[in-house]
Design an enzyme around this catalytic site. Sequence first.
Site, mmCIF file in Angstrom:
data_model
loop_
_atom_site.group_PDB
_atom_site.id
_atom_site.type_symbol
_atom_site.label_atom_id
_atom_site.label_comp_id
_atom_site.label_asym_id
_atom_site.label_seq_id
_atom_site.Cartn_x
_atom_site.Cartn_y
_atom_site.Cartn_z
ATOM 1 N N CYS A 146 0.823 -1.223 0.000
ATOM 2 C CA CYS A 146 0.000 0.000 0.000
ATOM 3 C C CYS A 146 0.854 1.269 0.000
ATOM 4 O O CYS A 146 0.407 2.327 -0.441
ATOM 5 C CB CYS A 146 -0.933 0.006 1.196
ATOM 6 S SG CYS A 146 -2.013 -1.430 1.194
ATOM 7 N N HIS B 285 -3.887 6.946 1.277
ATOM 8 C CA HIS B 285 -4.088 5.640 0.651
ATOM 9 C C HIS B 285 -5.485 5.169 1.028
ATOM 10 O O HIS B 285 -5.880 5.263 2.194
ATOM 11 C CB HIS B 285 -3.019 4.668 1.146
ATOM 12 C CG HIS B 285 -3.419 3.237 0.989
ATOM 13 N ND1 HIS B 285 -3.788 2.714 -0.227
ATOM 14 C CD2 HIS B 285 -3.533 2.218 1.898
ATOM 15 C CE1 HIS B 285 -4.106 1.436 -0.063
ATOM 16 N NE2 HIS B 285 -3.964 1.122 1.208
ATOM 17 N N ASN C 261 -9.982 -0.906 -2.101
ATOM 18 C CA ASN C 261 -8.562 -0.657 -1.818
ATOM 19 C C ASN C 261 -7.750 -1.228 -2.981
ATOM 20 O O ASN C 261 -7.718 -2.444 -3.185
ATOM 21 C CB ASN C 261 -8.202 -1.349 -0.490
ATOM 22 C CG ASN C 261 -6.742 -1.190 -0.115
ATOM 23 O OD1 ASN C 261 -5.918 -0.784 -0.923
ATOM 24 N ND2 ASN C 261 -6.420 -1.535 1.126
HETATM 25 O O1 UT7 Z 1 -4.460 -1.266 2.876
HETATM 26 C C1 UT7 Z 1 -3.669 -1.789 3.887
HETATM 27 C C2 UT7 Z 1 -4.120 -1.361 5.192
HETATM 28 N N1 UT7 Z 1 -5.390 -1.979 5.491
HETATM 29 C C3 UT7 Z 1 -6.110 -1.526 6.447
HETATM 30 O O2 UT7 Z 1 -5.735 -0.563 7.062
HETATM 31 C C4 UT7 Z 1 -7.366 -2.282 6.814
HETATM 32 C C5 UT7 Z 1 -7.557 -2.251 8.302
HETATM 33 N N2 UT7 Z 1 -8.684 -3.033 8.819
HETATM 34 C C6 UT7 Z 1 -9.956 -2.846 8.461
HETATM 35 O O3 UT7 Z 1 -10.250 -2.052 7.602
HETATM 36 C C7 UT7 Z 1 -11.033 -3.588 9.212
HETATM 37 O O4 UT7 Z 1 -10.455 -4.284 10.301
HETATM 38 C C8 UT7 Z 1 -11.834 -4.594 8.326
HETATM 39 C C9 UT7 Z 1 -12.704 -3.825 7.354
HETATM 40 C C10 UT7 Z 1 -10.898 -5.515 7.598
HETATM 41 C C11 UT7 Z 1 -12.752 -5.433 9.210
HETATM 42 O O5 UT7 Z 1 -13.596 -4.606 9.972
HETATM 43 P P1 UT7 Z 1 -13.748 -4.830 11.539
HETATM 44 O O6 UT7 Z 1 -14.674 -3.809 12.021
HETATM 45 O O7 UT7 Z 1 -12.380 -4.820 12.135
HETATM 46 O O8 UT7 Z 1 -14.418 -6.247 11.607
HETATM 47 P P2 UT7 Z 1 -13.900 -7.585 12.309
HETATM 48 O O9 UT7 Z 1 -12.773 -8.166 11.561
HETATM 49 O O10 UT7 Z 1 -13.718 -7.343 13.764
HETATM 50 O O11 UT7 Z 1 -15.150 -8.539 12.113
HETATM 51 C C12 UT7 Z 1 -16.389 -8.272 12.777
HETATM 52 C C13 UT7 Z 1 -17.362 -9.371 12.403
HETATM 53 C C14 UT7 Z 1 -16.832 -10.779 12.573
HETATM 54 O O12 UT7 Z 1 -17.896 -11.575 13.007
HETATM 55 P P3 UT7 Z 1 -18.065 -11.945 14.575
HETATM 56 O O13 UT7 Z 1 -16.827 -12.672 14.949
HETATM 57 O O14 UT7 Z 1 -18.243 -10.647 15.282
HETATM 58 O O15 UT7 Z 1 -19.294 -12.795 14.565
HETATM 59 C C15 UT7 Z 1 -16.458 -11.193 11.191
HETATM 60 O O16 UT7 Z 1 -16.508 -12.573 10.982
HETATM 61 O O17 UT7 Z 1 -17.707 -9.246 11.008
HETATM 62 C C16 UT7 Z 1 -17.527 -10.515 10.358
HETATM 63 N N3 UT7 Z 1 -17.131 -10.262 8.983
HETATM 64 C C17 UT7 Z 1 -18.017 -10.062 7.993
HETATM 65 N N4 UT7 Z 1 -19.341 -10.043 7.967
HETATM 66 C C18 UT7 Z 1 -19.933 -9.795 6.790
HETATM 67 C C19 UT7 Z 1 -15.880 -10.168 8.493
HETATM 68 N N5 UT7 Z 1 -15.938 -9.903 7.181
HETATM 69 C C20 UT7 Z 1 -17.228 -9.818 6.852
HETATM 70 C C21 UT7 Z 1 -17.910 -9.565 5.649
HETATM 71 N N6 UT7 Z 1 -19.253 -9.559 5.656
HETATM 72 N N7 UT7 Z 1 -17.263 -9.319 4.495
#
Ligand code: UT7
Length: 365
Positions: free
Chosen positions: A142, A292, A322
């Site tokens: 990135c 980014h 992204n």
């Molecule tokens: O470009 C390089 C740098 N990248 C970044 O900076 C990205 C940084 N991270 C993020 O943007 C976020 O952490 C994500 C968008 C990847 C994820 O968002 P989050 O708010 O951190 O969600 P999470 O990983 O804590 O997941 C929350 C819940 C989980 O379910 P439970 O365990 O609470 O039941 C996941 O399984 O959301 C679930 N989940 C989804 N649900 C529906 C994960 N992906 C999805 C999905 N659709 N696509």
Amino acid sequence: MVLLKTIVIAYKKTNLAKLRYLQQKKNMYRSKITGLGKYVPENIVTNDDLSKLMDTNDAWIQERTGIKERRHIKKGDGNSTAIMGVKAAKIALERAKIDKNKIELIVFATLSPDYYFPGCGVQVQDLLELPTVPAIDVRNQCSGFVYALSIADQYIKTGMYQNILVIGSENHSGGLDMTTRGRSVSVIFGDGAGAVVVSRSENDSQGILSTHMHSEGVHAKELALIGPSTAHWVPQIIKENTTATDDDITYYPYMNGQFVFKNAVTRFSEVIMEGLLQNNLKKEDIDMLIPHQANLRISQFIQKKFGLEDNQVFNNIQHYGNTTAASIPIALTEAWEQGKIKKDDTVVLAAFGSGFTWASAVIKW
Ligand code: UT7
């Protein structure tokens, strides 16, 4: 006697080189972006389209990331990482009003090259039918575009080159796990390319003022694609387990989302501040911040932290997701096309990603 003579000549040569270096240092050149271009595949993939492939939904994706749709290369549309890079580069060259034969160096940033090796830079040299100019490939994910821009800036500053083509391009869609297993990563990434021509500036007060780069490899595996690699050759896997190729998740990108998020907001802020301090600038001097496009929530956090208005931060993750090394040049191109970047504006680019790596650039447009 002969030896003594050789030493004297070598000494004189060294001093001459030192002298030349000091002269150059005094007359360091400034580099500036003279042309910008972007290319994204035509195929639009909405959040609803993804919900047909995996257990996800539009509300979750928009709420957590801000993404509404992204572009994916379609089988048979003729695109690849190098080809998309070339398409963006042609536009940048045209806008820079420069004969392509004047390009002296290609710097290509991607994490998704067409081949394991060689990198895409040499493909660009060939596809654009450039003279046998050098091509450097940058592997900083990135942060790749800002790293690539920094490399170009150094070569121009020292006087070695006058015109450099810098490209960021990604073909993510070919390598994502499009099942529920991979949903936390696969909904985020999109394909596309952006390019800029960087040239020696005639005006010392205009152009790239400074660039800043960092890395922290202790977190390499928090956002990574481990296989294929030299530690994990495909033939070995096939030999050991013939069913491994599809089920082996090391062939898909892994991201520890929340950990990456927390690091991103800290490092983005630090590296933007570093750029401002270096140039005696204050937050309010920023005319346009191009972060980014990792996550709209990260951009909004940074905007709030720096007290910037909506018109001081450019985001287009809603439409492209992204696109890693391509995200900043695509966003920069769109901001410029929409008239949101004007002459004399202070533009700040900032990136954070896999590595971890992070970087910024401060530009007087
Ligand atoms: O470009 C390089 C740098 N990248 C970044 O900076 C990205 C940084 N991270 C993020 O943007 C976020 O952490 C994500 C968008 C990847 C994820 O968002 P989050 O708010 O951190 O969600 P999470 O990983 O804590 O997941 C929350 C819940 C989980 O379910 P439970 O365990 O609470 O039941 C996941 O399984 O959301 C679930 N989940 C989804 N649900 C529906 C994960 N992906 C999805 C999905 N659709 N696509």
